[in-house]
Design a protein around this motif. Structure first.
Motif, PDB file in Angstrom:
ATOM      1  N   PHE A 136       1.014  -1.119   0.176  1.00  0.00           N
ATOM      2  CA  PHE A 136      -0.044   0.114   0.069  1.00  0.00           C
ATOM      3  C   PHE A 136       0.830   1.073   0.053  1.00  0.00           C
ATOM      4  O   PHE A 136       0.465   2.374   0.122  1.00  0.00           O
ATOM      5  CB  PHE A 136      -1.073  -0.057   1.311  1.00  0.00           C
ATOM      6  CG  PHE A 136      -2.191  -0.835   0.996  1.00  0.00           C
ATOM      7  CD1 PHE A 136      -3.293  -0.405   0.420  1.00  0.00           C
ATOM      8  CD2 PHE A 136      -2.124  -2.300   1.485  1.00  0.00           C
ATOM      9  CE1 PHE A 136      -4.393  -1.178   0.354  1.00  0.00           C
ATOM     10  CE2 PHE A 136      -3.153  -3.321   1.122  1.00  0.00           C
ATOM     11  CZ  PHE A 136      -4.640  -2.427   0.799  1.00  0.00           C
ATOM     12  N   GLY A 137       2.226   1.302   0.011  1.00  0.00           N
ATOM     13  CA  GLY A 137       2.905   2.300  -0.325  1.00  0.00           C
ATOM     14  C   GLY A 137       3.373   2.739   1.040  1.00  0.00           C
ATOM     15  O   GLY A 137       3.929   3.845   1.313  1.00  0.00           O
ATOM     16  N   VAL A 138       3.353   2.042   2.209  1.00  0.00           N
ATOM     17  CA  VAL A 138       3.615   2.354   3.539  1.00  0.00           C
ATOM     18  C   VAL A 138       5.056   1.938   3.828  1.00  0.00           C
ATOM     19  O   VAL A 138       5.439   0.642   3.686  1.00  0.00           O
ATOM     20  CB  VAL A 138       2.794   1.883   4.679  1.00  0.00           C
ATOM     21  CG1 VAL A 138       3.288   2.385   5.936  1.00  0.00           C
ATOM     22  CG2 VAL A 138       1.383   2.563   4.379  1.00  0.00           C
ATOM     23  N   GLU A 139       5.978   2.601   4.331  1.00  0.00           N
ATOM     24  CA  GLU A 139       7.310   2.324   4.551  1.00  0.00           C
ATOM     25  C   GLU A 139       7.498   1.873   6.013  1.00  0.00           C
ATOM     26  O   GLU A 139       7.016   2.302   6.761  1.00  0.00           O
ATOM     27  CB  GLU A 139       8.583   3.326   4.304  1.00  0.00           C
ATOM     28  CG  GLU A 139       8.664   3.635   2.902  1.00  0.00           C
ATOM     29  CD  GLU A 139       9.738   4.366   2.483  1.00  0.00           C
ATOM     30  OE1 GLU A 139      10.919   4.142   2.586  1.00  0.00           O
ATOM     31  OE2 GLU A 139       9.456   5.534   2.193  1.00  0.00           O
ATOM     32  N   ALA A 140       8.041   0.723   6.275  1.00  0.00           N
ATOM     33  CA  ALA A 140       8.170   0.337   7.484  1.00  0.00           C
ATOM     34  C   ALA A 140       9.686  -0.128   7.827  1.00  0.00           C
ATOM     35  O   ALA A 140      10.382  -0.808   7.096  1.00  0.00           O
ATOM     36  CB  ALA A 140       7.554  -1.246   7.693  1.00  0.00           C
ATOM     37  N   THR A 141      10.067   0.293   8.912  1.00  0.00           N
ATOM     38  CA  THR A 141      11.493  -0.112   9.560  1.00  0.00           C
ATOM     39  C   THR A 141      11.263  -0.876  10.913  1.00  0.00           C
ATOM     40  O   THR A 141      10.326  -0.488  11.572  1.00  0.00           O
ATOM     41  CB  THR A 141      12.008   1.290  10.072  1.00  0.00           C
ATOM     42  OG1 THR A 141      12.237   1.970   8.720  1.00  0.00           O
ATOM     43  CG2 THR A 141      13.721   0.929  10.469  1.00  0.00           C
ATOM     44  N   PHE A 142      11.971  -1.890  11.022  1.00  0.00           N
ATOM     45  CA  PHE A 142      11.898  -2.895  12.152  1.00  0.00           C
ATOM     46  C   PHE A 142      12.975  -2.473  13.098  1.00  0.00           C
ATOM     47  O   PHE A 142      14.340  -2.111  12.691  1.00  0.00           O
ATOM     48  CB  PHE A 142      12.160  -4.331  11.860  1.00  0.00           C
ATOM     49  CG  PHE A 142      10.840  -4.646  10.989  1.00  0.00           C
ATOM     50  CD1 PHE A 142       9.585  -4.699  11.681  1.00  0.00           C
ATOM     51  CD2 PHE A 142      10.862  -4.853   9.654  1.00  0.00           C
ATOM     52  CE1 PHE A 142       8.564  -5.435  11.184  1.00  0.00           C
ATOM     53  CE2 PHE A 142       9.504  -5.214   9.026  1.00  0.00           C
ATOM     54  CZ  PHE A 142       8.414  -5.515   9.649  1.00  0.00           C
ATOM     55  N   ALA A 143      12.968  -2.218  14.537  1.00  0.00           N
ATOM     56  CA  ALA A 143      13.673  -1.732  15.073  1.00  0.00           C
ATOM     57  C   ALA A 143      13.850  -2.762  16.392  1.00  0.00           C
ATOM     58  O   ALA A 143      12.817  -3.133  17.077  1.00  0.00           O
ATOM     59  CB  ALA A 143      13.372  -0.352  15.786  1.00  0.00           C
TER      60      ALA A 143
ATOM     61  N   ALA B 128      14.021   5.381  18.111  1.00  0.00           N
ATOM     62  CA  ALA B 128      14.397   6.689  18.156  1.00  0.00           C
ATOM     63  C   ALA B 128      15.369   6.901  16.843  1.00  0.00           C
ATOM     64  O   ALA B 128      14.989   7.844  16.264  1.00  0.00           O
ATOM     65  CB  ALA B 128      15.252   7.045  19.424  1.00  0.00           C
ATOM     66  N   ALA B 129      16.332   6.106  16.539  1.00  0.00           N
ATOM     67  CA  ALA B 129      16.956   6.411  15.466  1.00  0.00           C
ATOM     68  C   ALA B 129      16.393   6.221  14.176  1.00  0.00           C
ATOM     69  O   ALA B 129      16.871   6.914  13.110  1.00  0.00           O
ATOM     70  CB  ALA B 129      18.194   5.322  15.489  1.00  0.00           C
ATOM     71  N   ALA B 130      15.134   5.335  14.245  1.00  0.00           N
ATOM     72  CA  ALA B 130      14.548   5.026  12.765  1.00  0.00           C
ATOM     73  C   ALA B 130      13.638   6.108  12.507  1.00  0.00           C
ATOM     74  O   ALA B 130      13.211   6.190  11.425  1.00  0.00           O
ATOM     75  CB  ALA B 130      13.930   3.709  12.961  1.00  0.00           C
ATOM     76  N   ALA B 131      13.229   6.929  13.438  1.00  0.00           N
ATOM     77  CA  ALA B 131      12.117   7.853  13.241  1.00  0.00           C
ATOM     78  C   ALA B 131      12.552   8.910  12.060  1.00  0.00           C
ATOM     79  O   ALA B 131      13.647   9.488  11.970  1.00  0.00           O
ATOM     80  CB  ALA B 131      11.777   8.677  14.233  1.00  0.00           C
ATOM     81  N   ARG B 132      11.612   9.287  11.078  1.00  0.00           N
ATOM     82  CA  ARG B 132      11.866  10.031   9.981  1.00  0.00           C
ATOM     83  C   ARG B 132      10.820  11.214  10.120  1.00  0.00           C
ATOM     84  O   ARG B 132       9.827  11.169  10.791  1.00  0.00           O
ATOM     85  CB  ARG B 132      11.766   9.434   8.916  1.00  0.00           C
ATOM     86  CG  ARG B 132      12.433   8.287   8.533  1.00  0.00           C
ATOM     87  CD  ARG B 132      12.194   7.564   7.283  1.00  0.00           C
ATOM     88  NE  ARG B 132      12.833   6.308   7.157  1.00  0.00           N
ATOM     89  CZ  ARG B 132      12.438   5.371   6.095  1.00  0.00           C
ATOM     90  NH1 ARG B 132      11.426   5.565   5.106  1.00  0.00           N
ATOM     91  NH2 ARG B 132      13.046   4.449   6.232  1.00  0.00           N
ATOM     92  N   PRO B 133      10.972  12.125   9.422  1.00  0.00           N
ATOM     93  CA  PRO B 133       9.780  13.447   9.392  1.00  0.00           C
ATOM     94  C   PRO B 133       8.479  12.715   8.645  1.00  0.00           C
ATOM     95  O   PRO B 133       7.627  13.280   9.199  1.00  0.00           O
ATOM     96  CB  PRO B 133      10.442  14.389   8.241  1.00  0.00           C
ATOM     97  CG  PRO B 133      11.817  14.357   8.395  1.00  0.00           C
ATOM     98  CD  PRO B 133      12.010  12.844   8.537  1.00  0.00           C
TER      99      PRO B 133
END
Ligand SMILES: *Cc1c(COP(=O)(O)O)cnc(C)c1O
Length: 386
Positions: free
Chosen positions: A124-131, A138-143
């Motif tokens: 669906f065009g949502v980007e996901a990061t696994f932490a 905290a490091a994975a957070a983007r605008p």
């Protein structure tokens, strides 16, 4: 229509009492002690209160009964009840995330949720990061980050996040914080009181507690639930009135059951830790567990879930076939003790690389400790491991 969000007592009721009384639909026609079941799918429009009632609008009285009870238990303002845990989770994510948005998920998610994120959400065009931990989140957070999603304790290694710290992180960035509280239940842990925005559950597990119903729930502020309901009506994953009534009955004994789950799991964890056939026990109640301090600070009980690693991974099948009381099965959180091998069950859809990254070895055994007499469970494990 007579409703009782909570009986009027003049003081805040405690969880054991809320399990039984919160949300009950009082029926003035009969004076019955239990909420009546409202099976209709056709209601006069508009009805006496000007409301348009329809099961897929999540507003049939039995749906509201369960929603009010769970909102009270989780210390949220409102709730929405779904046909499964995955219906609750997928509806929440698809409602609050849009193409181009980014979300951060904890690395060792429940297998079904992980699968949904990697196979569906990304499409669906949502980007996901696994932490893996608080610092990685905290490091994975983007605008473009809109949502942070964790489980604590996690499946099946029972790792715990510092819930208040993650909530603070989300607050500071204006990001929605979501926690899957299935393993802890509102009896052992209240993430909303620790600052989280949204709590989700697979009510299939401890909330219903009898391994005979699929359901899910989302608890949050009234405003978040109002927005969620707009999406949920379109996704259509509600729970019907009969199933809601069954879930309501299960919830009445939640606090009582959790007390025994906590006791039994603590006993079994200590027993396994001393056993020569076992190399590691993952249970947040053990002082040796890496999350023990965090868990002790934010949980009232350590729950009924534990996992352990056999010294000889080749003996997992023998263990499962020798057990007489503990039942080899998928799922968890029921009155009966259930045992499974995560690499072959909850995490089987992951690739070997994904499993290794999550720390799920072939010799790892997950135990959902039930509410039987703990001595019988210990004896069953002792004879099967001998
Ligand atoms: C089982 C489970 C789910 C999914 O719930 P279903 O009712 O099977 O859809 C989600 N999260 C956790 C932690 C679970 O154990």
């Amino acid at each position: 229509m007579s409703q009782s969000a909570q009986p009027r007592t003049g003081h805040a009721l405690r969880p054991d009492t809320l399990c039984i009384h919160a949300g009950t639909h009082l029926d003035p026609a009969t004076g019955g002690a239990c909420s009546p079941i409202f099976p209709s799918t056709a209601f006069a429009y508009p009805n006496a209160t000007g409301e348009n009632i329809y099961p897929r609008y999540y507003n049939v009285p039995n749906q509201r009964v369960v929603a009010r009870k769970l909102a009270a238990l989780e210390q949220g303002e409102d709730a929405l009840v779904f046909g499964s845990g995955m219906a609750a989770i997928s509806t929440l994510l698809l409602t609050f995330l849009k193409p181009g948005d980014h979300a951060v998920f904890q690395a060792d998610l429940y297998g079904g949720t992980q699968h949904f994120v990697t196979r569906e959400l990304r499409a669906f065009g949502v980007e996901a990061t696994f932490a893996r931990d608080e610092a990685a989140i905290a490091a994975a957070a983007r605008p473009t980050t809109r949502l942070i999603y964790i489980e604590s304790p996690s499946n099946p290694l029972l790792r715990c996040f510092d819930i208040a710290a993650v909530a603070k992180l989300g607050r500071a960035r204006g990001v929605l914080t979501v926690i899957d509280n299935t393993f802890a239940t509102p009896i052992n842990q209240n993430p909303i009181a620790l600052g989280f925005d949204v709590v989700v559950h697979s009510a299939t597990k401890y909330l219903n507690g009898h391994s005979d119903l699929n359901a899910g729930v989302v608890v949050a502020s009234a405003e978040i639930i109002r927005r969620l309901a707009e999406g949920a009506i379109n996704h259509g994953g509600m729970l019907d009135a009969h199933a809601c009534a069954q879930l309501e009955r299960g919830l009445k004994t939640l606090a009582l059951r959790m007390q025994r789950h906590n006791e039994n799991a603590g006993r079994i964890a200590r027993f396994l830790q001393e056993h020569p056939a076992v190399v590691r026990v993952n249970y947040p109640g053990l002082a040796t567990h890496p999350s023990h301090a965090v868990a002790a600070a934010q949980m009232r009980g350590f729950g009924g879930m534990l996992s352990f690693e056999l010294a000889d991974p080749g003996r997992v099948d023998q263990l499962l076939t020798r057990l007489r009381v503990i039942f080899p099965a998928l799922s968890l959180g029921g009155v009966e003790s259930l045992i499974c091998i995560p690499s072959r069950t909850s995490h089987r859809t992951l690739t070997l690389a994904e499993r290794q990254q999550a720390g799920i070895s072939e010799g790892l055994v997950r135990l959902s400790v039930g509410v039987e007499d703990g001595r019988d469970l210990q004896q069953d494990l002792a004879q099967a491991l001998a």
